[in-house]
Write an enzyme that holds these catalytic residues in place. Structure first.
Site, mmCIF file in Angstrom:
data_model
loop_
_atom_site.group_PDB
_atom_site.id
_atom_site.type_symbol
_atom_site.label_atom_id
_atom_site.label_comp_id
_atom_site.label_asym_id
_atom_site.label_seq_id
_atom_site.Cartn_x
_atom_site.Cartn_y
_atom_site.Cartn_z
ATOM 1 N N CYS A 109 0.858 -1.178 0.000
ATOM 2 C CA CYS A 109 0.000 0.000 0.000
ATOM 3 C C CYS A 109 0.900 1.235 0.000
ATOM 4 O O CYS A 109 1.802 1.333 0.835
ATOM 5 C CB CYS A 109 -0.907 0.003 1.223
ATOM 6 S SG CYS A 109 -1.884 1.527 1.373
ATOM 7 N N ASP A 131 -0.228 -5.795 0.403
ATOM 8 C CA ASP A 131 -1.500 -6.130 -0.238
ATOM 9 C C ASP A 131 -1.311 -7.480 -0.914
ATOM 10 O O ASP A 131 -0.403 -7.649 -1.727
ATOM 11 C CB ASP A 131 -1.885 -5.080 -1.288
ATOM 12 C CG ASP A 131 -2.409 -3.801 -0.666
ATOM 13 O OD1 ASP A 131 -3.107 -3.894 0.358
ATOM 14 O OD2 ASP A 131 -2.140 -2.725 -1.215
ATOM 15 N N GLU A 176 -5.386 -0.821 -8.232
ATOM 16 C CA GLU A 176 -5.785 -0.540 -9.611
ATOM 17 C C GLU A 176 -4.563 -0.224 -10.476
ATOM 18 O O GLU A 176 -4.480 -0.642 -11.638
ATOM 19 C CB GLU A 176 -6.757 0.654 -9.660
ATOM 20 C CG GLU A 176 -8.018 0.475 -8.844
ATOM 21 C CD GLU A 176 -7.897 0.887 -7.370
ATOM 22 O OE1 GLU A 176 -8.957 1.051 -6.741
ATOM 23 O OE2 GLU A 176 -6.771 1.063 -6.850
#
Length: 135
Positions: A52, A59, A94
């Protein structure tokens, strides 16, 4: 000895250190021996990790890559090392999925490609991101 489509591979069959970042990683390619045939290649990386960018916490994700090769195919060991290079990379989920797609397309110019990331829950919310390339 006769030259083969595998002669340019540097990572497969060699002791290779993991790259420390995606910028350092090399996605190796081989000539597609079935370039006239439309078929799909699918890779699944169930233990993908990145960081992160705000908290620095890891993550965890399952990354699925599907692509329809044209003239070139991605060599699997180089893909494994490329994906492992994200373990110290700080990026939102993303961004990670889109970066993988962009790098795959740049490496082998597939007819089409899809990258999907299923990220583990954080604070009770699970995130999935999908990016697609159509030639």
């Amino acid at each position: 000895m006769a030259e083969t489509i595998y002669d340019d591979l540097k990572q497969l069959g060699a002791a290779t250190a993991l790259p420390s970042s995606p910028e350092e990683a090399v996605l190796e390619r081989v000539k597609n021996p079935q370039a006239d045939t439309r078929y799909c290649v699918r890779f699944t990386a169930p233990e993908f990790t990145s960081l992160c960018p705000v908290t620095g916490q890891p993550d965890h994700a399952r990354i699925e890559i599907s692509y329809q090769p044209a003239e070139l195919c991605i060599e699997t060991k180089s893909l494994k090392f490329y994906l492992a290079s994200f373990r110290n990379t700080a990026a939102f989920n993303e961004e990670v999925v889109n970066r993988i797609l962009d790098d795959l397309v740049a490496a082998c110019s597939p007819r089409q490609a899809l990258v999907r990331g299923e990220f583990a829950s954080r604070g009770g919310i699970r995130l999935s991101a999908q990016a697609e390339h159509l030639a």
